[in-house]
Write an enzyme that holds these catalytic residues in place. Structure first.
Site, PDB file in Angstrom:
ATOM      1  N   PRO A  13       0.752  -1.193   0.107  1.00  0.00           N
ATOM      2  CA  PRO A  13       0.026  -0.112   0.054  1.00  0.00           C
ATOM      3  C   PRO A  13       0.774   1.308   0.053  1.00  0.00           C
ATOM      4  CG  PRO A  13      -0.301  -0.989   2.112  1.00  0.00           C
ATOM      5  CD  PRO A  13       0.539  -2.078   1.212  1.00  0.00           C
ATOM      6  N   ASN A  14       0.315   2.316  -0.820  1.00  0.00           N
ATOM      7  CA  ASN A  14       0.949   3.700  -0.826  1.00  0.00           C
ATOM      8  C   ASN A  14       2.256   3.782  -1.556  1.00  0.00           C
ATOM      9  OD1 ASN A  14      -1.253   4.990   0.648  1.00  0.00           O
ATOM     10  ND2 ASN A  14      -0.486   3.861   2.324  1.00  0.00           N
ATOM     11  N   ARG A  21       5.467  12.641  -2.489  1.00  0.00           N
ATOM     12  CA  ARG A  21       5.572  13.205  -1.164  1.00  0.00           C
ATOM     13  C   ARG A  21       6.857  12.192  -0.271  1.00  0.00           C
ATOM     14  NH1 ARG A  21       0.612  11.450   1.193  1.00  0.00           N
ATOM     15  NH2 ARG A  21       1.624  11.587   3.183  1.00  0.00           N
ATOM     16  N   TYR A  26      11.457   8.253   1.469  1.00  0.00           N
ATOM     17  CA  TYR A  26      11.504   7.318   0.552  1.00  0.00           C
ATOM     18  C   TYR A  26      12.299   7.666  -0.676  1.00  0.00           C
ATOM     19  CZ  TYR A  26       7.874   5.808   3.647  1.00  0.00           C
ATOM     20  OH  TYR A  26       7.404   5.432   4.884  1.00  0.00           O
ATOM     21  N   ASN A  77       8.095  -5.821  -0.872  1.00  0.00           N
ATOM     22  CA  ASN A  77       7.638  -4.630   0.055  1.00  0.00           C
ATOM     23  C   ASN A  77       6.313  -4.556   0.336  1.00  0.00           C
ATOM     24  OD1 ASN A  77       7.886  -1.982   1.351  1.00  0.00           O
ATOM     25  ND2 ASN A  77       9.078  -1.042  -0.127  1.00  0.00           N
ATOM     26  N   ALA A  80       3.165  -0.933   4.820  1.00  0.00           N
ATOM     27  CA  ALA A  80       2.663  -0.873   6.337  1.00  0.00           C
ATOM     28  C   ALA A  80       2.018  -2.298   6.621  1.00  0.00           C
ATOM     29  CB  ALA A  80       1.282   0.129   6.346  1.00  0.00           C
ATOM     30  N   HIS A  83       3.891  -4.788   9.028  1.00  0.00           N
ATOM     31  CA  HIS A  83       3.719  -4.578  10.488  1.00  0.00           C
ATOM     32  C   HIS A  83       2.661  -5.185  11.166  1.00  0.00           C
ATOM     33  CE1 HIS A  83       7.132  -1.870   9.469  1.00  0.00           C
ATOM     34  NE2 HIS A  83       6.448  -1.328   8.846  1.00  0.00           N
ATOM     35  N   ASP A  90       1.383 -15.897   7.003  1.00  0.00           N
ATOM     36  CA  ASP A  90       1.068 -17.101   6.529  1.00  0.00           C
ATOM     37  C   ASP A  90       1.061 -17.582   4.888  1.00  0.00           C
ATOM     38  OD1 ASP A  90       0.331 -17.396   9.214  1.00  0.00           O
ATOM     39  OD2 ASP A  90      -2.247 -17.256   8.752  1.00  0.00           O
ATOM     40  N   GLU A 101      12.305  -9.802   2.253  1.00  0.00           N
ATOM     41  CA  GLU A 101      11.413  -8.573   2.474  1.00  0.00           C
ATOM     42  C   GLU A 101      12.157  -7.361   2.187  1.00  0.00           C
ATOM     43  OE1 GLU A 101      10.718  -8.281   6.861  1.00  0.00           O
ATOM     44  OE2 GLU A 101      10.338  -6.331   6.930  1.00  0.00           O
ATOM     45  N   HIS A 103      12.726  -2.995   1.953  1.00  0.00           N
ATOM     46  CA  HIS A 103      12.180  -1.446   2.277  1.00  0.00           C
ATOM     47  C   HIS A 103      12.954  -0.535   1.831  1.00  0.00           C
ATOM     48  CE1 HIS A 103       9.134  -3.419   4.739  1.00  0.00           C
ATOM     49  NE2 HIS A 103       9.930  -4.197   5.531  1.00  0.00           N
ATOM     50  N   LEU A 104      12.598   0.471   1.370  1.00  0.00           N
ATOM     51  CA  LEU A 104      13.488   1.828   1.098  1.00  0.00           C
ATOM     52  C   LEU A 104      14.046   2.264   2.185  1.00  0.00           C
ATOM     53  CD1 LEU A 104      10.611   3.125  -1.186  1.00  0.00           C
ATOM     54  CD2 LEU A 104      12.724   2.644  -2.079  1.00  0.00           C
ATOM     55  N   ARG A 110      13.143   4.220  12.699  1.00  0.00           N
ATOM     56  CA  ARG A 110      11.778   4.746  12.619  1.00  0.00           C
ATOM     57  C   ARG A 110      11.064   4.569  13.767  1.00  0.00           C
ATOM     58  NH1 ARG A 110       9.184   4.675   6.968  1.00  0.00           N
ATOM     59  NH2 ARG A 110       8.408   6.612   7.858  1.00  0.00           N
ATOM     60  N   ARG A 114       7.038   0.372  13.843  1.00  0.00           N
ATOM     61  CA  ARG A 114       7.606  -0.343  12.396  1.00  0.00           C
ATOM     62  C   ARG A 114       8.666  -1.299  13.156  1.00  0.00           C
ATOM     63  NH1 ARG A 114       5.644   3.121   8.314  1.00  0.00           N
ATOM     64  NH2 ARG A 114       5.351   5.320   9.128  1.00  0.00           N
TER      65      ARG A 114
HETATM   66  O1  CA2 Z   1      10.565   1.900   3.772  1.00  0.00           O
HETATM   67  C1  CA2 Z   1       9.612   1.065   3.215  1.00  0.00           C
HETATM   68  O2  CA2 Z   1       9.887   0.715   2.063  1.00  0.00           O
HETATM   69  C2  CA2 Z   1       8.267   1.032   3.762  1.00  0.00           C
HETATM   70  O3  CA2 Z   1       7.739  -0.363   3.374  1.00  0.00           O
HETATM   71  C3  CA2 Z   1       7.340   1.869   3.338  1.00  0.00           C
HETATM   72  C4  CA2 Z   1       5.937   1.977   3.825  1.00  0.00           C
HETATM   73  C5  CA2 Z   1       5.890   1.941   5.290  1.00  0.00           C
HETATM   74  O4  CA2 Z   1       4.798   1.744   6.038  1.00  0.00           O
HETATM   75  C6  CA2 Z   1       7.020   0.772   6.139  1.00  0.00           C
HETATM   76  O5  CA2 Z   1       7.171   0.730   7.641  1.00  0.00           O
HETATM   77  C7  CA2 Z   1       8.366   1.011   5.271  1.00  0.00           C
HETATM   78  C8  CA2 Z   1       5.180   3.373   3.529  1.00  0.00           C
HETATM   79  C9  CA2 Z   1       5.145   3.271   2.012  1.00  0.00           C
HETATM   80  C10 CA2 Z   1       4.433   4.576   1.726  1.00  0.00           C
HETATM   81  O6  CA2 Z   1       4.819   5.203   0.921  1.00  0.00           O
HETATM   82  C11 CA2 Z   1       4.664   6.460   0.516  1.00  0.00           C
HETATM   83  C12 CA2 Z   1       5.317   6.991  -0.681  1.00  0.00           C
HETATM   84  C13 CA2 Z   1       5.093   8.415  -0.912  1.00  0.00           C
HETATM   85  C14 CA2 Z   1       4.321   9.029  -0.137  1.00  0.00           C
HETATM   86  C15 CA2 Z   1       3.668   8.605   0.819  1.00  0.00           C
HETATM   87  C16 CA2 Z   1       3.877   7.225   1.230  1.00  0.00           C
END
Ligand code: CA2
Length: 151
Positions: A13-14, A21, A26, A77, A80, A83, A90, A101, A103-104, A110, A114
């Site tokens: 997600p996201n 943003r 990120y 990746n 969220a 977590h 599963d 796994e 992550h950026l 953080r 997380r």
């Molecule tokens: O660092 C990562 O790759 C995360 O998976 C990114 C997730 C975060 O919930 C994890 O803890 C770590 C969030 C992705 C949201 O991406 C955005 C990108 C641009 C603007 C807002 C959110």
């Protein structure tokens, strides 16, 4: 490795909002730009990738199940859901292909919420904190883990 199954790169997600943003967390690249970099790195390693993103937890579960037969390894990746998702945990345990796994950012550096990773508790390993380079390192790990004679 001719004829090898693709490496699945699954995004949660996201992550479709990347580049719009929070670049201080990120980075500046869009998800499409990260995909292009992944395709290039996989190509250098003689591998192909299937790159997808969904905001829907169940869709990620479906793709992990698909990977059981269709993928050599999975770079995940889960955003969220990393977590929170027992369903992803599963699914990873069920499929029997290595899941990395990815992550950026570095979630351990953080907020406390997380610091728990239900994905990481089922995954083969974790690569985090290197921005888009995390994906390239994860593809390299996936390629090595799924070659005929792994290291
Ligand atoms: O660092 C990562 O790759 C995360 O998976 C990114 C997730 C975060 O919930 C994890 O803890 C770590 C969030 C992705 C949201 O991406 C955005 C990108 C641009 C603007 C807002 C959110």
């Amino acid at each position: 490795m001719p004829g090898a199954k693709p490496i699945y790169v699954l995004n949660g997600p996201n992550l479709n909002l990347l580049g719009t943003r929070e670049p201080h967390i990120y980075g500046h690249l869009t998800l499409a730009e990260i995909e292009a970099a992944c395709v290039a790195r996989a190509g250098q390693l003689g591998r192909t990738i299937v790159f997808r993103q969904s905001n829907v937890e169940g869709e990620l579960v479906n793709w992990l199940q698909e990977a059981r037969d269709q993928a050599a390894a999975v770079v995940l990746n889960a955003g969220a859901y990393t977590h929170t998702s027992v369903a992803l945990h599963d699914a990873i345990k069920a499929i029997g292909v290595p899941v990395i796994e990815t992550h950026l950012s570095n979630p351990m550096a953080r907020e406390e919420f997380r610091h728990v990773s239900l994905v990481g508790q089922a995954a083969k390993g974790v690569i985090a904190g290197f921005g888009a380079t995390s994906y390239l390192l994860a593809i390299e790990a996936a390629a090595l883990l799924s070659q005929e004679s792994p290291p």
